[in-house]
Motif scaffolding. Structure first.
Motif, PDB file in Angstrom:
ATOM      1  N   GLN A  51       5.261  10.918  15.118  1.00 35.21           N
ATOM      2  CA  GLN A  51       5.856  11.001  13.795  1.00 35.21           C
ATOM      3  C   GLN A  51       5.814   9.588  13.206  1.00 35.21           C
ATOM      4  O   GLN A  51       5.993   8.607  13.938  1.00 35.21           O
ATOM      5  N   VAL A  52       5.597   9.490  11.904  1.00 36.68           N
ATOM      6  CA  VAL A  52       5.491   8.161  11.310  1.00 36.68           C
ATOM      7  C   VAL A  52       5.912   8.193   9.843  1.00 36.68           C
ATOM      8  O   VAL A  52       5.660   9.179   9.139  1.00 36.68           O
ATOM      9  N   ASN A  53       6.590   7.142   9.435  1.00 38.35           N
ATOM     10  CA  ASN A  53       6.852   6.901   8.019  1.00 38.35           C
ATOM     11  C   ASN A  53       6.092   5.639   7.631  1.00 38.35           C
ATOM     12  O   ASN A  53       6.229   4.597   8.291  1.00 38.35           O
ATOM     13  N   ILE A  54       5.250   5.745   6.616  1.00 38.33           N
ATOM     14  CA  ILE A  54       4.529   4.559   6.137  1.00 38.33           C
ATOM     15  C   ILE A  54       5.023   4.201   4.745  1.00 38.33           C
ATOM     16  O   ILE A  54       5.384   5.083   3.953  1.00 38.33           O
ATOM     17  N   GLN A  55       5.035   2.911   4.454  1.00 38.13           N
ATOM     18  CA  GLN A  55       5.503   2.434   3.151  1.00 38.13           C
ATOM     19  C   GLN A  55       4.697   1.215   2.720  1.00 38.13           C
ATOM     20  O   GLN A  55       4.182   0.474   3.558  1.00 38.13           O
ATOM     21  N   ILE A  56       4.612   1.039   1.403  1.00 39.63           N
ATOM     22  CA  ILE A  56       4.220  -0.251   0.830  1.00 39.63           C
ATOM     23  C   ILE A  56       5.364  -0.700  -0.052  1.00 39.63           C
ATOM     24  O   ILE A  56       5.812   0.048  -0.937  1.00 39.63           O
ATOM     25  N   ILE A  57       5.842  -1.913   0.213  1.00 42.47           N
ATOM     26  CA  ILE A  57       7.019  -2.437  -0.478  1.00 42.47           C
ATOM     27  C   ILE A  57       6.613  -3.673  -1.279  1.00 42.47           C
ATOM     28  O   ILE A  57       5.862  -4.520  -0.785  1.00 42.47           O
ATOM     29  N   HIS A  58       7.089  -3.743  -2.521  1.00 41.10           N
ATOM     30  CA  HIS A  58       6.938  -4.969  -3.319  1.00 41.10           C
ATOM     31  C   HIS A  58       7.910  -5.984  -2.732  1.00 41.10           C
ATOM     32  O   HIS A  58       9.128  -5.815  -2.817  1.00 41.10           O
ATOM     33  N   THR A  59       7.386  -7.022  -2.106  1.00 37.62           N
ATOM     34  CA  THR A  59       8.210  -7.899  -1.268  1.00 37.62           C
ATOM     35  C   THR A  59       9.340  -8.570  -2.047  1.00 37.62           C
ATOM     36  O   THR A  59      10.496  -8.576  -1.606  1.00 37.62           O
ATOM     37  N   ASP A  60       9.044  -9.119  -3.213  1.00 31.67           N
ATOM     38  CA  ASP A  60      10.044  -9.899  -3.946  1.00 31.67           C
ATOM     39  C   ASP A  60      11.207  -9.046  -4.447  1.00 31.67           C
ATOM     40  O   ASP A  60      12.361  -9.470  -4.421  1.00 31.67           O
ATOM     41  N   SER A  61      10.906  -7.829  -4.910  1.00 33.06           N
ATOM     42  CA  SER A  61      11.972  -6.967  -5.446  1.00 33.06           C
ATOM     43  C   SER A  61      12.488  -5.965  -4.417  1.00 33.06           C
ATOM     44  O   SER A  61      13.454  -5.243  -4.677  1.00 33.06           O
ATOM     45  N   ASN A  62      11.795  -5.883  -3.265  1.00 32.15           N
ATOM     46  CA  ASN A  62      12.136  -4.917  -2.212  1.00 32.15           C
ATOM     47  C   ASN A  62      12.040  -3.472  -2.701  1.00 32.15           C
ATOM     48  O   ASN A  62      12.730  -2.575  -2.210  1.00 32.15           O
ATOM     49  N   THR A  63      11.173  -3.228  -3.675  1.00 32.01           N
ATOM     50  CA  THR A  63      10.967  -1.881  -4.222  1.00 32.01           C
ATOM     51  C   THR A  63       9.895  -1.148  -3.418  1.00 32.01           C
ATOM     52  O   THR A  63       8.810  -1.696  -3.175  1.00 32.01           O
ATOM     53  N   VAL A  64      10.193   0.087  -3.006  1.00 34.19           N
ATOM     54  CA  VAL A  64       9.204   0.907  -2.302  1.00 34.19           C
ATOM     55  C   VAL A  64       8.244   1.497  -3.342  1.00 34.19           C
ATOM     56  O   VAL A  64       8.639   2.289  -4.195  1.00 34.19           O
ATOM     57  N   LEU A  65       6.970   1.115  -3.273  1.00 33.77           N
ATOM     58  CA  LEU A  65       5.968   1.569  -4.241  1.00 33.77           C
ATOM     59  C   LEU A  65       5.287   2.863  -3.810  1.00 33.77           C
ATOM     60  O   LEU A  65       4.769   3.607  -4.643  1.00 33.77           O
ATOM     61  N   GLY A  66       5.262   3.099  -2.512  1.00 37.28           N
ATOM     62  CA  GLY A  66       4.655   4.333  -2.001  1.00 37.28           C
ATOM     63  C   GLY A  66       5.095   4.557  -0.576  1.00 37.28           C
ATOM     64  O   GLY A  66       5.312   3.594   0.171  1.00 37.28           O
ATOM     65  N   GLN A  67       5.275   5.830  -0.212  1.00 39.86           N
ATOM     66  CA  GLN A  67       5.655   6.124   1.171  1.00 39.86           C
ATOM     67  C   GLN A  67       5.233   7.540   1.522  1.00 39.86           C
ATOM     68  O   GLN A  67       4.937   8.355   0.648  1.00 39.86           O
TER      69      GLN A  67
END
Length: 377
Positions: free
Chosen positions: A271-287
């Motif tokens: 099982q896996v959760n993948i994410q891309i996070i905008h580092t400076d704002s800590n906003t999850v852009l996709g998961q």
């Protein structure tokens, strides 16, 4: 019509399928090269130019349509382009729909298209819209089609008029919440399909479903990938902590997934959760909450986002993967900079990797998980 063995003997010749304004436009063009086309007459003039084999006037009509192509008339023009066998215009309409899908499907002309045109659009991998919104538009089309066929607007009849188009809706790309609130309650899907999709959303390994689960990429070109490690070792363990690595790119790309290492103990499921996070704002852009099966080899295994994630140049992002499963392989001799060069155009995309501060399960530039980034340029 006027000469030869089949010439008419009547003093008048009736043209019931030709509009007077279009016929006048044809005559003016034939005798004076004058092009008289407007929004109200262009389609009837195109029909007339094709009927009487005047390719130069036909080309003027198509050029006029190209210049006036917009999101709110793209579906109407696509229907006409297919009807009049104008492949170049049809291709431009489809490209416009790809880029402006949300606006195009809310336009009035969308519900007027025929089934074959609907199918041609739904087959595309390049639509730029969430699948749940696409489903809503397709339901609206089915209601209009029921009325055209003088059928009661019932879930059963909506399914009937949709025919082969229903299988082209990519239900697995929806979130479980989107699916539960919309398609699951629509009555268009049968109970077996609803159950299999709920199982697809909630269990691992995922059962096979009768719907496409390939992401729609609002992109052109070929899929690319880079690997940041030069060697593979074992073992890497998991205790609920995310593997994380920071990265930036030299040009705008769309990330569609990661390649991850699998088990050192033979075939198994993760099982896996993948994410891309905008580092400076800590906003999850996709998961994506998903899973993958591995065969015990040291290969990487693809885990994809439901939608492409836009990544801009010179911005810091964090790639994140939270795995549940047995000890896996991992990468070593990591590279801080990895450059991908397109084999066709020679264009280069440079990735720069950095240590992600905080709890990252040990993953770093030198060692760890998330070896591959899969993307489109």
């Amino acid at each position: 019509m006027f000469n030869g063995g089949m010439a008419t003997t009547s003093t008048e010749i009736e043209l019931p399928d030709v509009e007077p304004a279009a016929f006048l436009a044809l005559l003016k063009f034939l005798y004076s090269d004058e092009v008289q086309i407007g929004p109200e007459t262009v389609m009837t003039t195109l029909y007339t130019a094709k009927k009487y084999a005047v390719p130069a006037l036909e080309a003027h009509c198509v050029e006029f349509l190209k210049k006036n192509l917009r999101a709110d008339n793209a579906f109407m023009l696509l229907t006409q382009a297919r009807l009049f066998d104008e492949p170049q215009l049809a291709s431009l309409c489809l490209e416009n729909i790809d880029k402006n899908t949300a606006d195009a499907i809310t336009a009035e002309g969308f519900t007027d298209i025929d089934l074959d045109t609907l199918v041609a659009v739904l087959e595309r991998d390049t639509l730029g819209i969430r699948e749940v919104r696409l489903f809503g538009a397709v339901v609206r089309w089915s209601e209009a089609e029921c009325q055209r066929q003088q059928l009661p607007v019932t879930p059963e009849n909506k399914r009937k008029v949709l025919g082969k188009a229903l299988a082209l809706i990519r239900f697995p790309l929806m979130t479980i919440e989107e699916f539960a609130a919309g398609p699951a309650q629509s009555g268009i899907l049968v109970d077996r399909e609803v159950v299999s999709l709920f199982l697809h959303f909630t269990v691992n390994p995922k059962p096979r479903v009768d719907f496409i689960d390939r992401p729609r990429c609002c992109l052109r070109g070929k899929e690319c990938s880079i690997n940041r490690f030069q060697q593979v070792e074992s073992r890497w363990g998991y205790s609920g902590t995310s593997d994380r690595i920071r990265f930036s790119v030299s040009k705008r790309i769309f990330v569609v997934g990661f390649g991850l290492y699998g088990s050192i103990h033979g075939p198994t499921d993760y099982q896996v959760n993948i994410q891309i996070i905008h580092t400076d704002s800590n906003t999850v852009l996709g998961q994506n909450d998903t899973g993958f099966s591995c065969d015990g080899s040291a290969s990487t295994f693809r885990v994809m986002f439901k939608e492409p994630v836009e990544v801009l140049p010179s911005v810091n992002y964090t790639a994140c993967a939270t795995l549940k499963g047995p000890d896996s392989h991992y990468g070593t001799k990591g590279l801080r900079k990895v450059t991908h060069e397109s084999p066709t155009t020679g264009a280069k995309t440079c990735f720069t990797f950095c240590y992600a501060a905080g709890n990252n399960n040990g993953t770093s530039v030198e060692d760890g998980q998330i070896p591959e980034v899969i993307f489109y340029t």
